[in-house]
Motif scaffolding. Structure first.
Motif, PDB file in Angstrom:
ATOM      1  N   HIS A 238       0.831  -1.208   0.000  1.00 22.22           N
ATOM      2  CA  HIS A 238       0.000   0.000   0.000  1.00 22.22           C
ATOM      3  C   HIS A 238       0.865   1.257   0.000  1.00 22.22           C
ATOM      4  CE1 HIS A 238      -3.751  -2.261   1.711  1.00 22.22           C
ATOM      5  NE2 HIS A 238      -3.255  -2.796   0.613  1.00 22.22           N
ATOM      6  N   LYS A 239       1.988   1.194   0.731  1.00 23.29           N
ATOM      7  CA  LYS A 239       2.871   2.354   0.776  1.00 23.29           C
ATOM      8  C   LYS A 239       3.668   2.489  -0.517  1.00 23.29           C
ATOM      9  CE  LYS A 239       6.745   4.358   3.390  1.00 23.29           C
ATOM     10  NZ  LYS A 239       7.662   4.180   4.548  1.00 23.29           N
ATOM     11  N   LEU A 240       4.269   1.380  -0.974  1.00 24.56           N
ATOM     12  CA  LEU A 240       5.156   1.451  -2.126  1.00 24.56           C
ATOM     13  C   LEU A 240       4.407   1.625  -3.441  1.00 24.56           C
ATOM     14  CD1 LEU A 240       8.063   1.277  -3.180  1.00 24.56           C
ATOM     15  CD2 LEU A 240       7.788  -1.203  -3.314  1.00 24.56           C
ATOM     16  N   PHE A 241       3.271   0.944  -3.586  1.00 22.71           N
ATOM     17  CA  PHE A 241       2.520   0.997  -4.838  1.00 22.71           C
ATOM     18  C   PHE A 241       1.212   1.786  -4.718  1.00 22.71           C
ATOM     19  CE2 PHE A 241       5.276  -2.648  -5.444  1.00 22.71           C
ATOM     20  CZ  PHE A 241       5.667  -2.525  -6.761  1.00 22.71           C
ATOM     21  N   LYS A 243       0.160   4.297  -2.770  1.00 22.73           N
ATOM     22  CA  LYS A 243       0.228   5.759  -2.687  1.00 22.73           C
ATOM     23  C   LYS A 243       0.479   6.409  -4.053  1.00 22.73           C
ATOM     24  CE  LYS A 243       2.358   7.551   0.889  1.00 22.73           C
ATOM     25  NZ  LYS A 243       3.357   7.771   1.981  1.00 22.73           N
ATOM     26  N   PRO A 244       1.495   5.990  -4.801  1.00 20.86           N
ATOM     27  CA  PRO A 244       1.691   6.621  -6.117  1.00 20.86           C
ATOM     28  C   PRO A 244       0.588   6.303  -7.118  1.00 20.86           C
ATOM     29  CG  PRO A 244       3.280   4.837  -5.763  1.00 20.86           C
ATOM     30  CD  PRO A 244       2.605   5.078  -4.457  1.00 20.86           C
ATOM     31  N   ILE A 245      -0.025   5.117  -7.034  1.00 27.66           N
ATOM     32  CA  ILE A 245      -1.120   4.784  -7.950  1.00 27.66           C
ATOM     33  C   ILE A 245      -2.315   5.694  -7.697  1.00 27.66           C
ATOM     34  CG2 ILE A 245      -2.866   3.028  -8.472  1.00 27.66           C
ATOM     35  CD1 ILE A 245      -0.661   0.916  -8.228  1.00 27.66           C
ATOM     36  N   ILE A 246      -2.689   5.841  -6.441  1.00 27.41           N
ATOM     37  CA  ILE A 246      -3.826   6.711  -6.100  1.00 27.41           C
ATOM     38  C   ILE A 246      -3.512   8.160  -6.459  1.00 27.41           C
ATOM     39  CG2 ILE A 246      -5.134   7.676  -4.168  1.00 27.41           C
ATOM     40  CD1 ILE A 246      -4.972   4.893  -2.847  1.00 27.41           C
ATOM     41  N   SER A 247      -2.280   8.580  -6.186  1.00 25.60           N
ATOM     42  CA  SER A 247      -1.897   9.959  -6.472  1.00 25.60           C
ATOM     43  C   SER A 247      -2.018  10.295  -7.955  1.00 25.60           C
ATOM     44  CB  SER A 247      -0.456  10.201  -6.003  1.00 25.60           C
ATOM     45  OG  SER A 247      -0.040  11.511  -6.307  1.00 25.60           O
ATOM     46  N   LYS A 248      -1.670   9.338  -8.832  1.00 27.42           N
ATOM     47  CA  LYS A 248      -1.669   9.630 -10.266  1.00 27.42           C
ATOM     48  C   LYS A 248      -3.010   9.376 -10.934  1.00 27.42           C
ATOM     49  CE  LYS A 248       0.861   9.047 -14.550  1.00 27.42           C
ATOM     50  NZ  LYS A 248       2.104   8.580 -15.207  1.00 27.42           N
ATOM     51  N   TYR A 249      -3.750   8.370 -10.479  1.00 27.35           N
ATOM     52  CA  TYR A 249      -4.927   7.929 -11.245  1.00 27.35           C
ATOM     53  C   TYR A 249      -6.276   8.228 -10.577  1.00 27.35           C
ATOM     54  CZ  TYR A 249      -1.098   5.364 -13.390  1.00 27.35           C
ATOM     55  OH  TYR A 249       0.099   5.039 -13.974  1.00 27.35           O
ATOM     56  N   HIS A 277       4.534   5.391 -18.470  1.00 27.10           N
ATOM     57  CA  HIS A 277       5.219   6.269 -17.517  1.00 27.10           C
ATOM     58  C   HIS A 277       4.678   5.993 -16.110  1.00 27.10           C
ATOM     59  CE1 HIS A 277       6.970   8.340 -20.912  1.00 27.10           C
ATOM     60  NE2 HIS A 277       5.767   8.567 -21.416  1.00 27.10           N
ATOM     61  N   ARG A 278       4.770   4.755 -15.704  1.00 23.13           N
ATOM     62  CA  ARG A 278       4.256   4.368 -14.386  1.00 23.13           C
ATOM     63  C   ARG A 278       4.935   5.167 -13.287  1.00 23.13           C
ATOM     64  NH1 ARG A 278       5.631  -0.841 -16.467  1.00 23.13           N
ATOM     65  NH2 ARG A 278       3.825  -1.836 -17.444  1.00 23.13           N
ATOM     66  N   PRO A 279       4.192   5.522 -12.247  1.00 26.38           N
ATOM     67  CA  PRO A 279       4.799   6.267 -11.135  1.00 26.38           C
ATOM     68  C   PRO A 279       5.670   5.381 -10.261  1.00 26.38           C
ATOM     69  CG  PRO A 279       2.504   5.776 -10.647  1.00 26.38           C
ATOM     70  CD  PRO A 279       2.739   5.341 -12.068  1.00 26.38           C
TER      71      PRO A 279
END
Length: 382
Positions: A238-241, A243-249, A277-279
């Motif tokens: 949840h922290k590594l993937f 957070k950036p997934i929610i932030s971008k999409y 361009h995955r986060p």
């Protein structure tokens, strides 16, 4: 758990049709290459969702995609591939076949050999021009069991936890595979990986040990990984993937979601996979199996199917000379109360995304579908 950044693709020079090249379709997914090949007919294993090899087709659309293959990374510490690789580890029936009948044994022998020959022919078309050099990068996911001379390439969400338990029993590190806890299997460092040996040790094992990979229907495996890592408590993912997934999409994401990474939806996960361009980079749990295990370089003796795990694992253990009372565990040790991911559940998850996204995810795993001979999971796929 391994998490690496995306790898750049190399140019494909195997396809020479200039007219088709002018019509190449753009694609938002990382590059792959799609071969055109013909196969001799072989009956599929019941229950494995394999298609008859004679019915395999590569569509004109996929040839047009002209995706390039993954670039092979090299280092100074390289291992030349022996031309005799796997010659000493061919599959033959042991003196006693345990609980398998002679008819079942013979049938499985033919099916597994057909899979191996399919892989060889496909690789000769698809990667005939790649470097025939093995680096430690290519064998990082292979576990070694020296007592029974086995090399097992882990494909997460395809029974790898239970296979690691079984390898620990074969190595004499446990007496009962059923009693080995999840954390002991994955974080106890009880099993050696092939890349931990020197050059001579790596090549000797590749040439003389039985090399094994078990695979699973690609989209079903992908959904299983999503459910495991994002629908259940998992601070690391949840922290590594997350957070950036929610932030971008996720437009207008709440502060709580941004700070914890909890609650990644399946459509968001699909967007992440399709984004060049995955986060955040790829992960072993959803990376295509052919990229994890490099079957065109390593020539696996046995390619087993998750869908027929019990019978094919029993075959392998008997072939290796394992104790006859040793069988592969079948329990689900993470989130045991959750229903095991099936094709019906997979279809339910994919009903949440568009037809276009579903097609692109199929494209993303297309090489696994070809290499491991799985039929299309949806009728409307190209």
């Amino acid at each position: 758990t391994f998490c690496g950044q995306d790898r750049e693709g190399g140019k494909c020079d195997l396809y020479q049709d200039h007219q088709l090249a002018e019509d190449v379709l753009s694609s938002p997914i990382p590059p792959m290459q799609f071969p055109d090949f013909e196969m001799s007919r072989q009956t599929a294993t019941p229950g494995s969702r394999e298609q008859d090899i004679g019915s395999l087709q590569v569509t004109k659309r996929h040839r047009k995609l002209l995706k390039t293959s993954q670039l092979i990374h090299h280092s100074n510490n390289t291992l030349p591939l022996s031309s005799n690789s796997s010659s000493s580890s061919s599959v033959s029936s042991p003196s006693a076949s345990g609980s398998l009948s002679s008819k079942t044994w013979k049938n499985l022998s033919h099916i597994l050999e057909a899979r191996r020959q399919l892989m060889k022919e496909m690789c000769s078309k698809y990667k005939s021009s790649i470097s025939r050099t093995i680096t430690r990068h290519h064998v990082t996911n292979i576990y070694v069991e020296d007592n029974y001379k086995l090399l097992y390439c882990q494909v997460p969400k395809a029974g790898c936890s239970n296979w690691k338990r079984t390898l620990m029993v074969l190595a004499g590190q446990a007496s009962d595979a059923q009693s080995i806890k999840h954390n002991t299997v994955h974080y106890g460092k009880h099993l050696k990986t092939l890349d931990s040996f020197d050059q001579q040790g790596i090549m000797r094992r590749l040439e003389t040990y039985t090399k094994v990979i078990f695979v699973r229907e690609p989209l079903e495996r992908m959904v299983s990984a999503y459910r495991d890592k994002f629908e259940n408590p998992n601070k690391y993912y949840h922290k590594l993937f997350g957070k950036p997934i929610i932030s971008k999409y996720r437009p207008n994401a709440s502060q709580a979601a941004l700070s914890t990474g909890n609650g990644v939806t399946f459509p968001e996960f699909v967007q992440y996979l399709l984004d060049v361009h995955r986060p955040v980079g790829m992960d072993i749990h959803w990376e295509p199996a052919n990229q994890l295990c490099n079957p065109c370089l390593l020539d696996y003796d046995i390619t087993g199917k998750f869908e027929n795990m019990e019978e094919e694992s029993n075959y392998l253990l008997r072939m290796a000379g394992a104790p006859h009372n040793l069988t592969l565990p079948s329990f689900k040790d993470r989130n045991p109360t959750a229903e095991r991911t099936s094709m019906q559940i997979t279809q339910k998850y994919f009903s949440q995304v568009s037809t276009w996204e579903r097609q692109r995810i199929y494209d993303f795993y297309y090489m696994d579908y070809l290499m491991f001979n799985y039929s299309k999971p949806f009728k409307d796929l190209y």
